[in-house]
Design an enzyme around this catalytic site. Sequence first.
Site, PDB file in Angstrom:
ATOM      1  N   GLY A   1       1.136   3.676  -3.167  1.00 40.25           N
ATOM      2  CA  GLY A   1       0.264   4.898  -3.476  1.00 40.25           C
ATOM      3  C   GLY A   1      -0.596   5.554  -2.454  1.00 40.25           C
ATOM      4  O   GLY A   1      -1.037   6.591  -2.491  1.00 40.25           O
ATOM      5  N   HIS A   2       0.072   5.359  -1.154  1.00 36.54           N
ATOM      6  CA  HIS A   2      -0.260   5.969   0.036  1.00 36.54           C
ATOM      7  C   HIS A   2       0.691   6.466   0.809  1.00 36.54           C
ATOM      8  O   HIS A   2       1.275   5.659   1.981  1.00 36.54           O
ATOM      9  CB  HIS A   2      -1.367   5.054   0.738  1.00 36.54           C
ATOM     10  CG  HIS A   2      -2.221   5.761   1.789  1.00 36.54           C
ATOM     11  ND1 HIS A   2      -1.782   5.830   3.179  1.00 36.54           N
ATOM     12  CD2 HIS A   2      -3.474   6.489   1.708  1.00 36.54           C
ATOM     13  CE1 HIS A   2      -2.867   6.310   3.743  1.00 36.54           C
ATOM     14  NE2 HIS A   2      -3.771   6.685   2.973  1.00 36.54           N
ATOM     15  N   PHE A   3       1.603   7.420   0.732  1.00 42.17           N
ATOM     16  CA  PHE A   3       1.593   8.318  -0.039  1.00 42.17           C
ATOM     17  C   PHE A   3       2.950   8.427  -0.925  1.00 42.17           C
ATOM     18  O   PHE A   3       3.803   8.170  -0.091  1.00 42.17           O
ATOM     19  CB  PHE A   3       1.228   9.377   0.452  1.00 42.17           C
ATOM     20  CG  PHE A   3      -0.131   9.781   0.956  1.00 42.17           C
ATOM     21  CD1 PHE A   3      -1.346   9.678   0.163  1.00 42.17           C
ATOM     22  CD2 PHE A   3      -0.349   9.731   2.176  1.00 42.17           C
ATOM     23  CE1 PHE A   3      -2.528  10.263   0.801  1.00 42.17           C
ATOM     24  CE2 PHE A   3      -1.342   9.817   3.010  1.00 42.17           C
ATOM     25  CZ  PHE A   3      -2.754   9.920   2.244  1.00 42.17           C
TER      26      PHE A   3
ATOM     27  N   TYR B   1       0.851  -1.030   0.066  1.00 35.31           N
ATOM     28  CA  TYR B   1       0.124   0.093   0.096  1.00 35.31           C
ATOM     29  C   TYR B   1       0.912   1.282  -0.107  1.00 35.31           C
ATOM     30  O   TYR B   1       0.289   2.365  -0.523  1.00 35.31           O
ATOM     31  CB  TYR B   1      -0.985  -0.017   1.281  1.00 35.31           C
ATOM     32  CG  TYR B   1      -0.410  -0.528   2.510  1.00 35.31           C
ATOM     33  CD1 TYR B   1       0.318   0.360   3.199  1.00 35.31           C
ATOM     34  CD2 TYR B   1      -0.684  -1.919   3.056  1.00 35.31           C
ATOM     35  CE1 TYR B   1       0.999  -0.056   4.520  1.00 35.31           C
ATOM     36  CE2 TYR B   1      -0.063  -2.241   3.918  1.00 35.31           C
ATOM     37  CZ  TYR B   1       0.553  -1.548   5.031  1.00 35.31           C
ATOM     38  OH  TYR B   1       1.328  -1.871   5.949  1.00 35.31           O
TER      39      TYR B   1
ATOM     40  N   VAL C   1       2.651   6.480   4.524  1.00 34.52           N
ATOM     41  CA  VAL C   1       1.472   6.135   5.625  1.00 34.52           C
ATOM     42  C   VAL C   1       1.031   4.971   5.638  1.00 34.52           C
ATOM     43  O   VAL C   1       0.003   4.962   4.712  1.00 34.52           O
ATOM     44  CB  VAL C   1       0.706   7.348   6.101  1.00 34.52           C
ATOM     45  CG1 VAL C   1      -0.100   7.320   7.329  1.00 34.52           C
ATOM     46  CG2 VAL C   1       1.753   8.798   6.019  1.00 34.52           C
TER      47      VAL C   1
END
Length: 143
Positions: free
Chosen positions: A46-48, A43, A53
């Site tokens: 894309g986050h971030f 994850y 995070v």
Amino acid sequence: MDWNAIQGILPHRYPFLLVDRVLEVEAGRRAVGQKNVSGNEWYFSGHFPGQPVMPGVLIMEALAQVGAVALLSLPEFQGRLALFGGMDRVRFRRQVVPGDVLRLETEIIKLKGRVGKGYGRAFVGEELAAEGELLFAVGEKIE
């Protein structure tokens, strides 16, 4: 309880098994787990980008998985599926970033038949990162 033993209780697999170890279990009452948050988590791309995070909803999912271990450790629920029914009164208190070790504490606070409620708290060190109520139901046996 190591990762292999957890997979003997939960049906979750990579990339959605979010608990690396279970440190304590009181069947039907509570469990404490651990998630080592790596910079390689799927994850983070894309986050971030540039400031990774861990998504708060995945912290809550990890707490639900720890609660499911406590619940499914009861003899009458062994081999069944724990279904995450919802969240209430959730608060995110601190960002969880690569290198953090999450301590996941979930207590079953109400159980009536196969439906109930838990309360989860996620810590990084002594600092509270997230907390909230978790609603669940126990499904049929997994074939």
